[in-house]
Design a protein around this motif. Structure first.
Motif, short mmCIF file in Angstrom:
data_model
loop_
_atom_site.label_atom_id
_atom_site.label_comp_id
_atom_site.label_asym_id
_atom_site.label_seq_id
_atom_site.Cartn_x
_atom_site.Cartn_y
_atom_site.Cartn_z
N SER B 48 0.83 -1.15 -0.05
CA SER B 48 -0.13 -0.14 -0.13
C SER B 48 0.92 1.23 -0.02
O SER B 48 1.75 1.52 0.88
N ASN B 49 0.83 2.04 -0.99
CA ASN B 49 1.53 3.34 -1.04
C ASN B 49 0.97 4.11 0.02
O ASN B 49 2.05 4.95 0.81
N GLY B 50 -0.21 4.18 0.51
CA GLY B 50 -0.66 5.10 1.45
C GLY B 50 -0.10 4.74 2.79
O GLY B 50 0.56 5.61 3.69
N ARG B 51 -0.10 3.37 3.23
CA ARG B 51 0.32 2.85 4.50
C ARG B 51 1.97 3.25 4.51
O ARG B 51 2.59 3.44 5.56
N PHE B 53 3.45 5.73 3.09
CA PHE B 53 3.80 6.85 3.23
C PHE B 53 3.56 7.37 4.58
O PHE B 53 4.18 8.29 5.16
#
Lengths: 194, 194
Positions: B48-51, B53
């Protein structure tokens, strides 16, 4: 309909028909609302930060920008925005992010847990929750790529309005994290108009 | 094992055991490799890019950074990196992105279609393909948030090495898009070591 209120540290799930306008309002100022959108006809289609960054060619999304799905369709158009600063990089706060970022504070299921609960009627699994469009969340990225979470610049009554391009299932929160709203927990209002 | 070659505009799918090191090599220079990782035990867990970041607090990922999953677990540790410029914002190129960005060029199924094919043996659906970690992809973000896709700064023989924290299913491409590799299509090599 008249505006609906989402209580502090909670979430709402509802349907938005194609053509309807969803206005997300920060009634007290300096609060964040995590927004998810799934296609009502097939919830495996969901908003995607990556596809949105691809097609909008920016990570700064405001009036005129569109939120795209993992299937390269526009789900929502941002039609009005009195703030101009939102985030589409970071994930909803969760039990795990509370343990990580606030080890001395009580653990909360966060926006992630609240969204999972609110989306249950549509049988959307927690694993299917992607990065949310975080209305009013203030996440500057510096030249080196470092991200910071600062208090929103939204003031009481500020809002962002998004028009549905398809029939959607919406998840929307009044954020539960400390950093994203300056340390206090406040409600979020929303209104649906045709 | 000896290095394996991924032909231009194609992809490979393979398993990586916990503790193994995956080295992604750009054999000719100025080429991109989209990398996906799913938990072998339950492929609903995925990078997950969000997790990432969230927990790494940066969008610029290099040696010492970790790639996190949608369940807040580390899937891969970046142990070595001779380039230092990769992307985790943009999605794999696809039939739709070809139509959008290259309307005058032949349509290709892109990294997205190649990954979907490569991941079929593990019954991973195309809708479950998230933003990939795009090795060597050069996507600067300016002060206003605007993103550009520039040719990679990788030179022949450059590489990035990632160690698995869990048993993983990996999807890896030699990128099919024009902009991401400076307009030419080249292979990608990879090697797995214990």
């Amino acid at each position: 309909m008249s505006p609906q209120r989402i209580a502090p540290r909670s979430a709402a799930g509802f349907e938005l028909r194609a053509g309807q306008l969803l206005t997300v309002i920060d009634p007290e100022g300096v609060q964040v609302a995590d927004l998810l959108a799934f296609s009502r006809d097939d919830p495996r289609e969901v908003i995607s930060n990556g596809r949105t960054f691809d097609y909008e060619e920016t990570i700064t999304l405001t009036t005129g920008n569109r939120l795209w799905s993992n299937r390269s369709n526009v789900l929502l158009n941002i039609e009005a925005d009195s703030v101009g600063r939102h985030d589409f990089l970071l994930t909803p706060c969760s039990e795990q992010t509370f343990r990580h970022f606030y080890p001395d504070k009580p653990v909360h299921r966060g926006c992630f847990g609240n969204l999972a609960e609110a989306l249950k009627p549509w049988e959307i699994e927690p694993d299917s929750i992607p990065v949310a469009f975080n209305c009013f969340m203030n996440v500057p990225v510096d030249e080196a790529g470092k991200v910071r979470v600062l208090p929103p610049v939204s003031r009481a009554g500020d809002s962002v309005s998004l028009r549905a391009e398809k029939d959607l299932i919406i998840g929307l929160t009044a954020c539960s994290a400390y950093d994203s709203n300056g340390g206090s927990f406040k409600p979020i209002d929303y209104q649906i108009t045709d």
